[in-house]
Design a protein around this motif. Structure first.
Motif, PDB file in Angstrom:
ATOM      1  N   GLY A  14     -10.506  -7.553 -10.641  1.00 52.95           N
ATOM      2  CA  GLY A  14     -10.414  -6.428 -11.565  1.00 52.95           C
ATOM      3  C   GLY A  14     -10.199  -5.092 -10.893  1.00 52.95           C
ATOM      4  N   GLU A  15      -9.948  -5.123  -9.592  1.00 47.68           N
ATOM      5  CA  GLU A  15      -9.748  -3.860  -8.868  1.00 47.68           C
ATOM      6  C   GLU A  15      -8.305  -3.385  -8.994  1.00 47.68           C
ATOM      7  OE1 GLU A  15     -12.090  -2.181  -7.088  1.00 47.68           O
ATOM      8  OE2 GLU A  15     -13.645  -3.635  -7.609  1.00 47.68           O
ATOM      9  N   ASN A  16      -8.123  -2.081  -8.813  1.00 51.07           N
ATOM     10  CA  ASN A  16      -6.779  -1.530  -8.685  1.00 51.07           C
ATOM     11  C   ASN A  16      -6.465  -1.421  -7.205  1.00 51.07           C
ATOM     12  OD1 ASN A  16      -6.480  -1.034 -11.553  1.00 51.07           O
ATOM     13  ND2 ASN A  16      -8.048   0.531 -11.245  1.00 51.07           N
ATOM     14  N   VAL A  17      -5.171  -1.468  -6.883  1.00 51.13           N
ATOM     15  CA  VAL A  17      -4.781  -1.545  -5.479  1.00 51.13           C
ATOM     16  C   VAL A  17      -3.841  -0.397  -5.134  1.00 51.13           C
ATOM     17  CG1 VAL A  17      -3.549  -2.961  -3.789  1.00 51.13           C
ATOM     18  CG2 VAL A  17      -5.035  -4.064  -5.459  1.00 51.13           C
ATOM     19  N   LEU A  18      -4.093   0.233  -4.011  1.00 52.42           N
ATOM     20  CA  LEU A  18      -3.198   1.275  -3.508  1.00 52.42           C
ATOM     21  C   LEU A  18      -2.518   0.765  -2.238  1.00 52.42           C
ATOM     22  CD1 LEU A  18      -2.196   4.264  -3.567  1.00 52.42           C
ATOM     23  CD2 LEU A  18      -4.211   4.837  -2.194  1.00 52.42           C
ATOM     24  N   LEU A  19      -1.190   0.771  -2.249  1.00 47.03           N
ATOM     25  CA  LEU A  19      -0.429   0.308  -1.088  1.00 47.03           C
ATOM     26  C   LEU A  19       0.047   1.527  -0.321  1.00 47.03           C
ATOM     27  CD1 LEU A  19       1.738  -2.321  -3.027  1.00 47.03           C
ATOM     28  CD2 LEU A  19      -0.463  -2.696  -1.860  1.00 47.03           C
ATOM     29  N   SER A  20      -0.461   1.687   0.882  1.00 45.54           N
ATOM     30  CA  SER A  20      -0.029   2.845   1.655  1.00 45.54           C
ATOM     31  C   SER A  20       0.725   2.360   2.875  1.00 45.54           C
ATOM     32  CB  SER A  20      -1.228   3.692   2.071  1.00 45.54           C
ATOM     33  OG  SER A  20      -1.884   3.107   3.173  1.00 45.54           O
ATOM     34  N   GLY A  21       1.752   3.086   3.245  1.00 51.34           N
ATOM     35  CA  GLY A  21       2.500   2.664   4.422  1.00 51.34           C
ATOM     36  C   GLY A  21       3.787   3.436   4.542  1.00 51.34           C
ATOM     37  N   LEU A  61      -3.670  12.136  -0.928  1.00 50.06           N
ATOM     38  CA  LEU A  61      -4.183  11.853  -2.259  1.00 50.06           C
ATOM     39  C   LEU A  61      -5.642  12.286  -2.265  1.00 50.06           C
ATOM     40  CD1 LEU A  61      -2.975  10.437  -4.701  1.00 50.06           C
ATOM     41  CD2 LEU A  61      -3.951   8.311  -3.869  1.00 50.06           C
ATOM     42  N   ASN A  62      -6.105  12.856  -3.368  1.00 50.09           N
ATOM     43  CA  ASN A  62      -7.486  13.321  -3.295  1.00 50.09           C
ATOM     44  C   ASN A  62      -8.486  12.181  -3.349  1.00 50.09           C
ATOM     45  OD1 ASN A  62      -8.371  12.825  -5.887  1.00 50.09           O
ATOM     46  ND2 ASN A  62      -8.473  14.961  -6.494  1.00 50.09           N
ATOM     47  N   GLU A  63      -9.678  12.502  -2.822  1.00 50.73           N
ATOM     48  CA  GLU A  63     -10.696  11.490  -2.589  1.00 50.73           C
ATOM     49  C   GLU A  63     -11.120  10.783  -3.869  1.00 50.73           C
ATOM     50  OE1 GLU A  63     -13.344  13.297   0.278  1.00 50.73           O
ATOM     51  OE2 GLU A  63     -14.909  11.884  -0.362  1.00 50.73           O
ATOM     52  N   ALA A  64     -11.228  11.551  -4.945  1.00 49.89           N
ATOM     53  CA  ALA A  64     -11.703  10.964  -6.200  1.00 49.89           C
ATOM     54  C   ALA A  64     -10.741   9.880  -6.681  1.00 49.89           C
ATOM     55  CB  ALA A  64     -11.828  12.052  -7.256  1.00 49.89           C
ATOM     56  N   LEU A  65      -9.474  10.104  -6.452  1.00 51.43           N
ATOM     57  CA  LEU A  65      -8.494   9.120  -6.900  1.00 51.43           C
ATOM     58  C   LEU A  65      -8.485   7.908  -5.957  1.00 51.43           C
ATOM     59  CD1 LEU A  65      -6.670   9.032  -9.337  1.00 51.43           C
ATOM     60  CD2 LEU A  65      -4.816   9.919  -7.947  1.00 51.43           C
ATOM     61  N   VAL A  66      -8.480   8.178  -4.653  1.00 53.12           N
ATOM     62  CA  VAL A  66      -8.474   7.079  -3.679  1.00 53.12           C
ATOM     63  C   VAL A  66      -9.671   6.161  -3.900  1.00 53.12           C
ATOM     64  CG1 VAL A  66      -8.594   6.461  -1.235  1.00 53.12           C
ATOM     65  CG2 VAL A  66      -7.237   8.413  -1.933  1.00 53.12           C
ATOM     66  N   SER A  67     -10.809   6.741  -4.261  1.00 49.67           N
ATOM     67  CA  SER A  67     -12.026   5.937  -4.405  1.00 49.67           C
ATOM     68  C   SER A  67     -11.912   4.938  -5.562  1.00 49.67           C
ATOM     69  CB  SER A  67     -13.241   6.834  -4.602  1.00 49.67           C
ATOM     70  OG  SER A  67     -13.260   7.324  -5.920  1.00 49.67           O
ATOM     71  N   ARG A  68     -10.903   5.099  -6.393  1.00 43.47           N
ATOM     72  CA  ARG A  68     -10.729   4.170  -7.520  1.00 43.47           C
ATOM     73  C   ARG A  68      -9.793   3.008  -7.200  1.00 43.47           C
ATOM     74  NH1 ARG A  68     -12.659   8.827  -9.470  1.00 43.47           N
ATOM     75  NH2 ARG A  68     -13.855   8.696 -11.387  1.00 43.47           N
ATOM     76  N   PHE A  69      -9.383   2.909  -5.957  1.00 47.38           N
ATOM     77  CA  PHE A  69      -8.501   1.811  -5.527  1.00 47.38           C
ATOM     78  C   PHE A  69      -9.075   1.099  -4.313  1.00 47.38           C
ATOM     79  CE2 PHE A  69      -5.571   4.859  -7.504  1.00 47.38           C
ATOM     80  CZ  PHE A  69      -4.718   4.043  -8.224  1.00 47.38           C
ATOM     81  N   LEU A  70      -8.694  -0.154  -4.129  1.00 48.65           N
ATOM     82  CA  LEU A  70      -8.819  -0.770  -2.821  1.00 48.65           C
ATOM     83  C   LEU A  70      -7.494  -0.508  -2.116  1.00 48.65           C
ATOM     84  CD1 LEU A  70     -10.653  -4.163  -3.436  1.00 48.65           C
ATOM     85  CD2 LEU A  70     -11.589  -1.942  -2.803  1.00 48.65           C
ATOM     86  N   VAL A  71      -7.558  -0.134  -0.866  1.00 49.42           N
ATOM     87  CA  VAL A  71      -6.355   0.336  -0.177  1.00 49.42           C
ATOM     88  C   VAL A  71      -5.842  -0.699   0.821  1.00 49.42           C
ATOM     89  CG1 VAL A  71      -5.352   2.195   1.194  1.00 49.42           C
ATOM     90  CG2 VAL A  71      -7.218   2.698  -0.403  1.00 49.42           C
ATOM     91  N   ILE A  72      -4.565  -1.000   0.720  1.00 50.26           N
ATOM     92  CA  ILE A  72      -3.943  -1.898   1.688  1.00 50.26           C
ATOM     93  C   ILE A  72      -2.952  -1.096   2.526  1.00 50.26           C
ATOM     94  CG2 ILE A  72      -2.475  -3.931   2.003  1.00 50.26           C
ATOM     95  CD1 ILE A  72      -3.615  -5.082  -0.548  1.00 50.26           C
ATOM     96  N   ASP A  73      -3.173  -1.129   3.831  1.00 45.80           N
ATOM     97  CA  ASP A  73      -2.294  -0.417   4.747  1.00 45.80           C
ATOM     98  C   ASP A  73      -1.165  -1.377   5.131  1.00 45.80           C
ATOM     99  OD1 ASP A  73      -1.293   1.439   6.482  1.00 45.80           O
ATOM    100  OD2 ASP A  73      -2.816   1.123   8.030  1.00 45.80           O
ATOM    101  N   MET A  74       0.033  -1.083   4.702  1.00 44.54           N
ATOM    102  CA  MET A  74       1.138  -2.029   4.882  1.00 44.54           C
ATOM    103  C   MET A  74       1.655  -1.987   6.329  1.00 44.54           C
ATOM    104  SD  MET A  74       1.584  -3.291   1.798  1.00 44.54           S
ATOM    105  CE  MET A  74       3.268  -3.836   1.586  1.00 44.54           C
ATOM    106  N   PRO A  75       1.734  -3.145   6.967  1.00 38.60           N
ATOM    107  CA  PRO A  75       2.180  -3.160   8.362  1.00 38.60           C
ATOM    108  C   PRO A  75       3.683  -2.931   8.475  1.00 38.60           C
ATOM    109  CG  PRO A  75       1.837  -5.402   7.583  1.00 38.60           C
ATOM    110  CD  PRO A  75       1.442  -4.491   6.455  1.00 38.60           C
ATOM    111  N   PRO A  76       4.137  -2.396   9.627  1.00 39.25           N
ATOM    112  CA  PRO A  76       5.583  -2.255   9.841  1.00 39.25           C
ATOM    113  C   PRO A  76       6.255  -3.624   9.833  1.00 39.25           C
ATOM    114  CG  PRO A  76       4.320  -1.350  11.712  1.00 39.25           C
ATOM    115  CD  PRO A  76       3.344  -1.952  10.784  1.00 39.25           C
ATOM    116  N   LEU A  77       7.543  -3.653   9.562  1.00 39.32           N
ATOM    117  CA  LEU A  77       8.267  -4.927   9.524  1.00 39.32           C
ATOM    118  C   LEU A  77       8.304  -5.579  10.907  1.00 39.32           C
ATOM    119  CD1 LEU A  77      11.211  -3.923   7.199  1.00 39.32           C
ATOM    120  CD2 LEU A  77       9.623  -5.794   6.795  1.00 39.32           C
ATOM    121  N   THR A  78       8.165  -6.892  10.915  1.00 36.89           N
ATOM    122  CA  THR A  78       8.286  -7.638  12.169  1.00 36.89           C
ATOM    123  C   THR A  78       9.641  -8.330  12.191  1.00 36.89           C
ATOM    124  OG1 THR A  78       7.421  -9.644  11.173  1.00 36.89           O
ATOM    125  CG2 THR A  78       5.814  -8.140  12.183  1.00 36.89           C
TER     126      THR A  78
END
Ligand code: ADP
Ligand code: MG
Length: 304
Positions: free
Chosen positions: A60-67, A186-203
């Motif tokens: 039920g979590e929301n996800v933030l994809l950063s990269g 992104l501000n902290e209040a918003l980030v705290s509402r997501f689980l964050v996935i740090d996307m790796p560079p392409l291999t």
């Protein structure tokens, strides 16, 4: 289920796949929005990332994809909506994004004021997957309207209208370009509402799979040169020697199409990659990298 076979093939945990199947059975989709369930043009490659995202969404979590650019954030978001078999709502964030673009605007219908439902509202009602593209580009106070939607309250609270609860299958996936050169935070209040996935560079492995998927008729040896070029550019961008402008996988795929149509690989790469930079010094650096990977005398036959 055949649609999820690509997860099995990548070795995604069978338990997660089973839970996704139960989720799909538990949440049906109404006929009006079935056309929003869209098969992505290419499967997302990356077992660990898929497992992280699927596990989070199941809970039920929301996800933030950063990269960085071209790490597959959007293609992953599209794949996730497809994996969970949900209608998707893509919303591009920019400086003008505000509560009315997200939730809705007042309009006159039959002589009364009604809410014309925005994409977040529709997503909430239909149990969709809302993709907040480049969520960090919006003004922070403008998106604070989403706080109650994104946290445990799972509601949309529009002043003057009924409070609505999110459909149990509704989820939100944010994407955020985290560049090498500087990023709008992104501000902290918003980030705290997501689980964050740090996307790796392409291999190289993932790149070759993407290129082969797009060009099954190409020669492996030829494609390796293109993959090598992309990795060189990625490294230079990581080291801040060039910008991320030429790190353009879509441009590379476009270039390969024109090679298939008969252009020389060098000319094609000039259009698809080198010319993406409009700075003469940077262009020179890119030209030097291209020279080492894509010989000038090459023709279509070296690649197809
Ligand atoms: N892991 C991956 N699996 C499949 N395709 C990928 C992957 N990473 C990048 N791509 C491809 O790269 C291109 C850019 O991906 P995109 O999702 O738009 O990147 P981003 O949103 O991170 O800039 C697309 O053509 C996509 O198919
Ligand atoms: Mg993107």
């Amino acid at each position: 289920m055949k649609e999820l076979q690509f997860l099995e093939e990548q070795g995604v945990s069978p338990k997660l796949i089973q839970e996704v199947e139960s989720f799909r059975k538990a949440h049906t989709v109404s006929d009006e929005v079935k056309n929003r369930i869209v098969k992505p043009p290419i499967p997302f490659y990356g077992k660990e990332i898929l497992e992280m995202a699927i596990a989070a969404l199941l809970q039920g979590e929301n996800v933030l994809l950063s990269g960085s650019k071209a790490t597959g954030k959007n293609i992953l978001a599209e794949n996730l909506a497809w994996i969970f078999c949900r209608p998707s709502y893509n919303i591009s964030f920019n400086v003008n994004t505000d509560s009315s673009t997200l939730i809705g605007t007042d309009t006159f219908i039959d002589n009364e004021v009604r809410l014309r439902k925005g994409p977040v509202y529709q997503c909430a009602v239909n149990g969709g997957f809302g993709i907040f593209d480049e969520i960090n580009m919006a003004k922070n106070d403008a998106v604070s309207v989403l706080h109650a939607t994104l946290d445990y309250r799972r509601i949309i609270d529009v002043p003057g209208y009924d409070k609505i609860e999110l459909h149990p299958a509704a989820r939100f996936i944010g994407t955020m370009n985290y560049g090498y050169a500087g990023t709008k935070e992104l501000n902290e209040a918003l980030v705290s509402r997501f689980l964050v996935i740090d996307m790796p560079p392409l291999t190289e492995t993932v790149l070759m799979r993407i290129l082969k998927e797009n060009f099954p008729d190409a020669r492996e040896e030829g494609l390796k040169h293109f993959a090598g070029l992309f990795l060189d550019l990625q490294l230079k961008a990581q080291n801040s020697e060039i910008s991320t402008k030429p790190m353009d996988l879509r441009g590379m795929i476009g270039a390969l199409k024109t090679v298939r149509a008969g252009l020389t690989p060098r000319t094609a790469i000039t259009m698809g990659i080198t010319n993406k930079s409009f700075d003469i010094f940077e262009k020179e650096i890119i030209g030097d990298i291209v020279m080492t990977r894509i010989p000038e005398e090459w023709t279509r036959d070296e690649v197809f």
